[in-house]
Enzyme design. Sequence first.
Site, mmCIF file in Angstrom:
data_model
loop_
_atom_site.group_PDB
_atom_site.id
_atom_site.type_symbol
_atom_site.label_atom_id
_atom_site.label_comp_id
_atom_site.label_asym_id
_atom_site.label_seq_id
_atom_site.Cartn_x
_atom_site.Cartn_y
_atom_site.Cartn_z
ATOM 1 N N PHE A 160 56.692 7.274 35.501
ATOM 2 C CA PHE A 160 57.465 8.046 36.794
ATOM 3 C C PHE A 160 58.189 9.419 36.147
ATOM 4 C CE2 PHE A 160 56.977 3.835 38.641
ATOM 5 C CZ PHE A 160 56.809 4.175 39.817
ATOM 6 N N CYS A 161 58.557 10.097 37.026
ATOM 7 C CA CYS A 161 59.439 11.308 36.678
ATOM 8 C C CYS A 161 60.739 11.082 36.048
ATOM 9 C CB CYS A 161 59.701 11.999 38.112
ATOM 10 S SG CYS A 161 60.929 13.286 37.707
ATOM 11 N N PRO A 162 60.908 11.635 34.959
ATOM 12 C CA PRO A 162 60.248 12.820 34.277
ATOM 13 C C PRO A 162 59.354 12.468 33.088
ATOM 14 C CG PRO A 162 62.472 12.792 33.226
ATOM 15 C CD PRO A 162 62.368 11.513 34.401
#
Lengths: 76, 122
Positions: free
Chosen positions: A13-15
């Site tokens: 997932f981000c980042p």
Amino acid sequence: MAQKTIIDARGSFCPGPLMELIAGIKMAQVGDELEVLSSDKGSANDIPEWIKKVGHEMLETREEAGVWHITVRKAK
Amino acid sequence: MVVSGTRERLQMAAMVASVGAVSGNEVTVFLSMNALQYFVKASSRDAPAEGTFGAKMQGENIPPFKTLFKQAVELGDAKVYPCSMAMDVLGLEREALEPYLGEPRGLTKFLADASGAQIWTF
């Protein structure tokens, strides 16, 4: 001779994908291409923003079976 | 300024610090209160969830907040300083903390350096 590196950040997932790309860019030579594979849609939007901000070159963003392929060139 | 010991706040702080630092911003992080305990060397202590989002984060492939702070330093030249007061209260020496942290700092020095900058508290 410019190299092309694939960075497989699927599932992260981000980042995560952005940070993996940046680590890859640090290691790369100017002119090299890097293709990030990401299953995170937020990163598909965020990575081009980052590329624009810091002045590298965006080559392509495409989605294939739920995976974004974001290809960039190290410009400096 | 990071003072919370909950998963969501530590994560958000780490995201802002790392993405901010790699995007050309000068980032300085001040770790105090409940946040500092996680930065003891090789600590595998898990930060408790504050709400349902934090509970949902468990088991997902989300970059750990400590990894993001380390990347903020290594990839974005961020500075992460442990608060000297919090170290005194916890009885910690500099050597007990993760090596990517800077030298312990007091609040006065942090505030003096941050004068005129945006300060966000997590």
